[in-house]
Design a protein around this motif. Sequence first.
Motif: not given
Length: 421
Positions: A367-373, A394-406
């Motif tokens: 699902f898409k990230m929103d402000n609540t998440i 979560l660290n691993d997830f954002f390392e694999r998905n830099s656009e999600e961290e942005d």
Amino acid sequence: MKIPFLNWTEEQNFSEEAKSLFNESGECYKASAYRAALLFSFLGFQTVLKDRILESRTPKNYQSGEWSQLQNTLLEDDSWDATVIKIVNNKKKSIFSLNDDLINQYMYWKNRRNDCAHAKGNEIGDAHVEAYWLFLKSNSMKFRVNGSKEYILEQIKEFYDPNITPPNASIKPLVSQIPHSIDKKDLESFFQDLKEITASKNYSFTILDSNKSSVWFELLDLDYYSKEIIKFLILKENDSFAAHLISLNPSYVMNFQGENSFIRYMWNNFSHENDYKILLNLIKNNLIPNEELEECFTYMFENVESALFSIQDSFYEPFNEFEIEILKNTSFFEIFYSLAFKQMRIGGDFNWGNRNKHLVIKYLEEFKMDNTIAVALNNCKSALYPPWHLNSLLNDFFERNSEEEDKYNELLHTGNPIPFE
């Protein structure tokens, strides 16, 4: 087109000799040779009865030597048929558990067989053949040898003894004998004895030994017994045994359709990561009332580890895309969103966050990230007792998905986001 009765005989545990006689009966029937058809059908059933007697151990009202002598008479080609008839009609020292009505019906068809064999005056037509076939389909399983329950139980014990039976053996041939060995009135005592044979001895409460579970699954596949087995398994004293049986093969939960109290008991005691597979099968078969779904899902989040949502960390086969879609078609993820992110349970409850860590990652993937998440994830880092295992994922997830961290940082740009690094 094959005659339905012959399809039925193929599904039974009859010998090849008996099946051959039934098939010959079918050929005669198609050729309108109805006397021959009835004659061969009667001989086919006589052969079934002979086989059952020869395969059975000494019944309770016979001495061993006496039983062996009787079995030997069935090996004589000239007299075995007459011997079977005498055995069925012997009410003083019965071998088969038959009431008077069933014996009378059997003797009626014996007499019609004699009409065919000796060209007597009674006319024999297709209706006679079809009526006899219906008699066999309705009653063949009632012709059982007394004492067979103990024999079957002993065979099951031997099957699960590694000193006797090789590990790759199938119990299906043995289970197929049970319908013509155990009368329905004796089923509860049989199931109780079977439960004791297959129970694990390593627990203070009774659960099924996973190495001895195959007999139960084969029995559940028998339409003849399935309702009686379910009736036994949902008894209160069998709750834990039945729940463990289902946990070994969750697809069998569909057999408990309509047993609402047991189903509620079961999901209200889920505690193991593989219980999510049972939940999925409950959902697929609409076994949880809609008004109870939120309560059930909330219970799962509170009590069950979410490893099945991870390819890497699950000891069992994780959920595939199709199974995730099934959950999406319910309120499962909506309720999780409300609890995990809106109520910020992932950061506010150390155990809750860690228990549901793989479900959090799966949610972010689906699902898409929103402000609540984003706010809830940020809270995981700043919590007094942060869920370390979740934060690591979560660290691993954002390392694999830099656009999600942005996206995470963008959503929190007016606040003070704590980076995942």
